[in-house]
Scaffold this active site. Structure first.
Site, PDB file in Angstrom:
ATOM      1  N   HIS A 179      26.166  -9.066 -22.519  1.00  0.00           N
ATOM      2  CA  HIS A 179      26.211 -10.143 -23.504  1.00  0.00           C
ATOM      3  C   HIS A 179      25.236 -11.245 -23.108  1.00  0.00           C
ATOM      4  O   HIS A 179      24.978 -11.463 -21.917  1.00  0.00           O
ATOM      5  CB  HIS A 179      27.626 -10.721 -23.594  1.00  0.00           C
ATOM      6  CG  HIS A 179      28.597  -9.833 -24.284  1.00  0.00           C
ATOM      7  ND1 HIS A 179      29.782 -10.299 -24.794  1.00  0.00           N
ATOM      8  CD2 HIS A 179      28.570  -8.501 -24.550  1.00  0.00           C
ATOM      9  CE1 HIS A 179      30.449  -9.302 -25.345  1.00  0.00           C
ATOM     10  NE2 HIS A 179      29.739  -8.198 -25.205  1.00  0.00           N
ATOM     11  N   GLU A 226      25.469 -14.422 -22.945  1.00  0.00           N
ATOM     12  CA  GLU A 226      25.992 -15.433 -22.028  1.00  0.00           C
ATOM     13  C   GLU A 226      25.923 -14.970 -20.581  1.00  0.00           C
ATOM     14  O   GLU A 226      25.481 -15.705 -19.699  1.00  0.00           O
ATOM     15  CB  GLU A 226      27.451 -15.782 -22.359  1.00  0.00           C
ATOM     16  CG  GLU A 226      27.674 -16.335 -23.732  1.00  0.00           C
ATOM     17  CD  GLU A 226      28.086 -15.278 -24.738  1.00  0.00           C
ATOM     18  OE1 GLU A 226      27.441 -14.204 -24.813  1.00  0.00           O
ATOM     19  OE2 GLU A 226      29.056 -15.526 -25.475  1.00  0.00           O
ATOM     20  N   CYS A 232      33.467 -14.505 -26.166  1.00  0.00           N
ATOM     21  CA  CYS A 232      34.581 -13.550 -26.109  1.00  0.00           C
ATOM     22  C   CYS A 232      35.353 -13.774 -24.805  1.00  0.00           C
ATOM     23  O   CYS A 232      34.946 -14.593 -23.974  1.00  0.00           O
ATOM     24  CB  CYS A 232      34.017 -12.129 -26.170  1.00  0.00           C
ATOM     25  SG  CYS A 232      33.155 -11.618 -24.668  1.00  0.00           S
ATOM     26  N   CYS A 261      33.095 -13.284 -21.620  1.00  0.00           N
ATOM     27  CA  CYS A 261      32.104 -14.350 -21.427  1.00  0.00           C
ATOM     28  C   CYS A 261      32.765 -15.682 -21.098  1.00  0.00           C
ATOM     29  O   CYS A 261      32.266 -16.436 -20.262  1.00  0.00           O
ATOM     30  CB  CYS A 261      31.208 -14.462 -22.654  1.00  0.00           C
ATOM     31  SG  CYS A 261      30.156 -13.005 -22.865  1.00  0.00           S
TER      32      CYS A 261
END
Length: 148
Positions: A46, A48, A76, A79
């Site tokens: 991801h 992040e 999410c 993250c």
């Protein structure tokens, strides 16, 4: 936040879910990233996580208390956990994610841990972030309906 949106547009052009992230310290961009899950075959890639890891490496420290993270979608659970563990100084995100956002939408993960709560602002460039996400998933649905 505009730089995070540019990263999300890169993700879109590469066939990735269009999420972008930028880590900033003292007005300077320390790292930037976009989702790479499809390219890398790794669901943990991801934006992040990639941006936070790169910032920690560049700054040679694992605590980013003097940094802000800008991301186009509410983080999410995975993250948000990383944001808390990196001790990010502040979080700014674009679109709220009612399905899996763990800053405020689905749950408030920051309040469920022993780590200090991360100050946040949500809804920055929300329309632009949502428009890109909507376009991506609309095109995906259209493509998948052709194969049926």
């Amino acid at each position: 936040m505009l730089e995070a949106l540019r990263e999300a547009q890169l993700a879109f052009s590469e066939g990735e879910v269009p999420v972008g992230a930028v880590v900033v310290r003292g007005g300077e961009i320390i790292s930037r990233a976009h989702n790479l899950c499809e390219r890398e075959g790794d669901p943990t890639m991801h934006a992040e996580l990639i941006a936070l890891r790169a910032a920690a490496k560049r700054l040679s420290k694992s605590r980013l208390t003097d940094c802000e993270l800008y991301v186009t979608l509410e983080p999410c659970p995975m993250c948000m956990g990383a944001i808390l563990n990196f001790r990010v100084g502040a979080l700014c995100f674009g679109a709220f994610d009612p399905a899996s956002g763990c800053c405020v939408s689905k749950c408030e993960l920051g309040k469920c841990t022993i780590a200090p709560e991360v100050p946040f602002v949500g809804g920055m460039l929300e329309e632009e972030s949502l428009r890109l996400l909507d376009r991506f998933f609309s095109e995906r649905r259209h493509e998948s309906s052709k194969t049926v």
